[in-house]
Design a protein around this motif. Structure first.
Motif, PDB file in Angstrom:
ATOM      1  N   VAL A 134       0.844  -1.191   0.000  1.00 49.29           N
ATOM      2  CA  VAL A 134       0.000   0.000   0.000  1.00 49.29           C
ATOM      3  C   VAL A 134       0.879   1.240   0.000  1.00 49.29           C
ATOM      4  CG1 VAL A 134      -1.847   1.267   1.160  1.00 49.29           C
ATOM      5  CG2 VAL A 134      -1.766  -1.217   1.338  1.00 49.29           C
ATOM      6  N   ALA A 135       0.543   2.212  -0.840  1.00 47.94           N
ATOM      7  CA  ALA A 135       1.194   3.527  -0.828  1.00 47.94           C
ATOM      8  C   ALA A 135       0.107   4.570  -0.583  1.00 47.94           C
ATOM      9  CB  ALA A 135       1.904   3.802  -2.147  1.00 47.94           C
ATOM     10  N   THR A 136       0.308   5.418   0.428  1.00 47.92           N
ATOM     11  CA  THR A 136      -0.687   6.409   0.823  1.00 47.92           C
ATOM     12  C   THR A 136      -0.154   7.813   0.609  1.00 47.92           C
ATOM     13  OG1 THR A 136      -1.603   4.918   2.496  1.00 47.92           O
ATOM     14  CG2 THR A 136      -2.112   7.256   2.721  1.00 47.92           C
ATOM     15  N   PHE A 137      -0.982   8.663   0.010  1.00 48.31           N
ATOM     16  CA  PHE A 137      -0.673  10.082  -0.175  1.00 48.31           C
ATOM     17  C   PHE A 137      -1.798  10.863   0.505  1.00 48.31           C
ATOM     18  CE2 PHE A 137       0.846   7.519  -3.646  1.00 48.31           C
ATOM     19  CZ  PHE A 137       2.164   7.915  -3.807  1.00 48.31           C
ATOM     20  N   ALA A 138      -1.463  11.626   1.544  1.00 49.73           N
ATOM     21  CA  ALA A 138      -2.511  12.238   2.354  1.00 49.73           C
ATOM     22  C   ALA A 138      -2.150  13.663   2.747  1.00 49.73           C
ATOM     23  CB  ALA A 138      -2.762  11.395   3.605  1.00 49.73           C
ATOM     24  N   TYR A 139      -3.209  14.404   3.132  1.00 49.94           N
ATOM     25  CA  TYR A 139      -3.052  15.805   3.545  1.00 49.94           C
ATOM     26  C   TYR A 139      -4.036  16.089   4.673  1.00 49.94           C
ATOM     27  CZ  TYR A 139      -3.182  20.908   3.380  1.00 49.94           C
ATOM     28  OH  TYR A 139      -3.141  22.231   3.710  1.00 49.94           O
ATOM     29  N   SER A 140      -3.554  16.718   5.738  1.00 50.73           N
ATOM     30  CA  SER A 140      -4.393  17.037   6.891  1.00 50.73           C
ATOM     31  C   SER A 140      -5.037  18.408   6.692  1.00 50.73           C
ATOM     32  CB  SER A 140      -3.563  17.027   8.174  1.00 50.73           C
ATOM     33  OG  SER A 140      -3.047  15.742   8.442  1.00 50.73           O
ATOM     34  N   TYR A 171      -6.095  -4.950  -7.286  1.00 51.94           N
ATOM     35  CA  TYR A 171      -5.400  -3.675  -7.135  1.00 51.94           C
ATOM     36  C   TYR A 171      -6.379  -2.544  -7.421  1.00 51.94           C
ATOM     37  CZ  TYR A 171      -5.027  -4.163 -12.243  1.00 51.94           C
ATOM     38  OH  TYR A 171      -5.310  -4.346 -13.580  1.00 51.94           O
ATOM     39  N   GLY A 172      -6.063  -1.365  -6.891  1.00 54.39           N
ATOM     40  CA  GLY A 172      -6.956  -0.241  -7.105  1.00 54.39           C
ATOM     41  C   GLY A 172      -6.553   0.961  -6.276  1.00 54.39           C
ATOM     42  N   ALA A 173      -7.472   1.897  -6.123  1.00 55.20           N
ATOM     43  CA  ALA A 173      -7.226   3.144  -5.395  1.00 55.20           C
ATOM     44  C   ALA A 173      -8.409   3.428  -4.485  1.00 55.20           C
ATOM     45  CB  ALA A 173      -7.009   4.304  -6.363  1.00 55.20           C
ATOM     46  N   LEU A 174      -8.116   3.739  -3.240  1.00 54.06           N
ATOM     47  CA  LEU A 174      -9.150   4.081  -2.271  1.00 54.06           C
ATOM     48  C   LEU A 174      -9.024   5.552  -1.897  1.00 54.06           C
ATOM     49  CD1 LEU A 174      -8.860   1.044   0.184  1.00 54.06           C
ATOM     50  CD2 LEU A 174     -10.487   1.323  -1.690  1.00 54.06           C
ATOM     51  N   VAL A 175     -10.133   6.255  -1.901  1.00 51.71           N
ATOM     52  CA  VAL A 175     -10.175   7.644  -1.453  1.00 51.71           C
ATOM     53  C   VAL A 175     -10.894   7.655  -0.115  1.00 51.71           C
ATOM     54  CG1 VAL A 175     -10.975   9.975  -1.966  1.00 51.71           C
ATOM     55  CG2 VAL A 175     -10.224   8.473  -3.823  1.00 51.71           C
ATOM     56  N   GLY A 178      -7.029  11.419   1.965  1.00 52.97           N
ATOM     57  CA  GLY A 178      -5.913  10.787   1.273  1.00 52.97           C
ATOM     58  C   GLY A 178      -6.353   9.759   0.251  1.00 52.97           C
ATOM     59  N   ILE A 179      -5.360   9.247  -0.466  1.00 52.72           N
ATOM     60  CA  ILE A 179      -5.548   8.212  -1.480  1.00 52.72           C
ATOM     61  C   ILE A 179      -4.618   7.047  -1.156  1.00 52.72           C
ATOM     62  CG2 ILE A 179      -5.353   7.618  -3.916  1.00 52.72           C
ATOM     63  CD1 ILE A 179      -5.914  10.501  -4.601  1.00 52.72           C
ATOM     64  N   ASP A 180      -5.180   5.839  -1.125  1.00 49.27           N
ATOM     65  CA  ASP A 180      -4.393   4.619  -0.937  1.00 49.27           C
ATOM     66  C   ASP A 180      -4.331   3.861  -2.260  1.00 49.27           C
ATOM     67  OD1 ASP A 180      -4.171   5.187   1.743  1.00 49.27           O
ATOM     68  OD2 ASP A 180      -5.823   3.893   2.356  1.00 49.27           O
ATOM     69  N   LEU A 181      -3.137   3.620  -2.759  1.00 47.12           N
ATOM     70  CA  LEU A 181      -2.939   2.744  -3.905  1.00 47.12           C
ATOM     71  C   LEU A 181      -2.514   1.382  -3.371  1.00 47.12           C
ATOM     72  CD1 LEU A 181      -0.921   5.166  -6.236  1.00 47.12           C
ATOM     73  CD2 LEU A 181      -3.409   4.892  -6.051  1.00 47.12           C
ATOM     74  N   PHE A 182      -3.240   0.320  -3.735  1.00 46.42           N
ATOM     75  CA  PHE A 182      -2.982  -0.975  -3.112  1.00 46.42           C
ATOM     76  C   PHE A 182      -2.858  -2.082  -4.153  1.00 46.42           C
ATOM     77  CE2 PHE A 182      -7.590  -0.789  -3.489  1.00 46.42           C
ATOM     78  CZ  PHE A 182      -7.922  -2.060  -3.931  1.00 46.42           C
ATOM     79  N   PHE A 183      -2.202  -3.149  -3.728  1.00 49.24           N
ATOM     80  CA  PHE A 183      -2.031  -4.341  -4.563  1.00 49.24           C
ATOM     81  C   PHE A 183      -1.937  -5.552  -3.659  1.00 49.24           C
ATOM     82  CE2 PHE A 183       0.787  -7.604  -6.189  1.00 49.24           C
ATOM     83  CZ  PHE A 183       0.201  -7.914  -7.412  1.00 49.24           C
ATOM     84  N   SER A 184      -2.541  -6.652  -4.067  1.00 49.61           N
ATOM     85  CA  SER A 184      -2.420  -7.907  -3.331  1.00 49.61           C
ATOM     86  C   SER A 184      -2.666  -9.064  -4.279  1.00 49.61           C
ATOM     87  CB  SER A 184      -3.415  -7.962  -2.169  1.00 49.61           C
ATOM     88  OG  SER A 184      -3.233  -9.147  -1.410  1.00 49.61           O
ATOM     89  N   GLY A 185      -2.101 -10.207  -3.955  1.00 52.25           N
ATOM     90  CA  GLY A 185      -2.291 -11.398  -4.778  1.00 52.25           C
ATOM     91  C   GLY A 185      -2.124 -12.652  -3.945  1.00 52.25           C
TER      92      GLY A 185
END
Length: 242
Positions: A76-82, A122-126, A90-97
């Motif tokens: 998971v890679a997260t890009f966030a702002y308070s 895989y996908g993106a969570l807001v 924030g946005i979470d970009l995720f991958f799993s298998g």
């Protein structure tokens, strides 16, 4: 010669970074702070619904159950702002298998065979997170948080001997976690997510064109990683009081 020069060179490059950290004030507010968090971990997922459907099909009744796996690795890679001391977006970009296993009847009365089902999502969570600061915990405080997120995802599977099946769907997640700040910029983050994400299985389990089985990529996602924070931009006064 190289070994003699290496310690002074390391000290030379490390000194500016240490000095920069020492000049940065200890953060007491989260408002306006941005962050990037990169995490890896493991997903614990039950696929009992898939197994019951597979071995409930008339042709598969009575077959011995293949070995069962209960999860797989994730990133998971997260890009966030308070936007305030209490709320972060924030946005979470995720991958799993992972790889699952199913038993099928053998051809022309042969012994049953074990087949692999390779799955991926895989996908993106807001999402939004609610947070606070516990300044007395650790060198630069502890930031616990809880959040909710949703977003588009792609879940795919490939049953051995069949073509790849994929589906665009909606993923949902609830999360709990904390960042232990080791410096004004760097921290260690741990997070638990409960995910809901399902994907399709190959056409063998279709009933007159209607799909009757799916696999889960959700469940409990546990991850650990590092966080880098960006301090808020300082307010600037303009000439003439503008």
């Amino acid at each position: 010669m190289l070994r003699r020069l290496l310690p002074p060179l390391v000290l030379l490059f490390a000194t500016p970074a240490v000095a920069q950290d020492e000049e940065d004030p200890i953060p007491t507010s989260l408002e306006g702070v941005g962050r990037i968090t990169v995490q890896g971990g493991w997903r614990v997922t039950s696929n009992e619904t898939l197994y019951k459907t597979w071995y409930g099909v008339e042709a598969n009744k009575g077959l011995p159950r293949a070995r069962e796996t209960d999860g797989g690795p994730l990133g998971v890679a997260t890009f966030a702002y308070s936007i305030s001391d209490l709320v972060e977006v924030g946005i979470d970009l995720f991958f799993s298998g992972s790889k699952l296993y199913l038993t099928s009847p053998g051809l022309e009365g042969a012994a049953p065979v074990e087949r692999s089902l390779e799955t991926m999502g895989y996908g993106a969570l807001v999402g939004v997170r609610f947070q606070t600061v516990l300044p007395e915990v650790g060198p630069y405080g502890l930031v616990p948080f809880a959040g909710l997120a949703t977003g588009p995802a792609i879940a795919s599977s490939k049953l051995s001997g069949e073509k790849l099946e994929d589906k665009t769907t909606q993923a949902w997640a609830g999360s709990l976690g904390a960042t232990w700040r080791l410096s004004p910029r760097w921290g260690i983050s741990a997070e638990y997510r409960f995910m809901f994400l399902r994907g399709p299985v190959g056409p063998e389990l279709n009933d007159q064109g209607k799909r009757i089985a799916s696999f889960s990529m959700g469940g409990s996602w546990m991850s650990l990683g590092v966080t880098y924070t960006f301090p808020p931009e300082p307010s600037r006064s303009f000439p003439g009081g503008l």
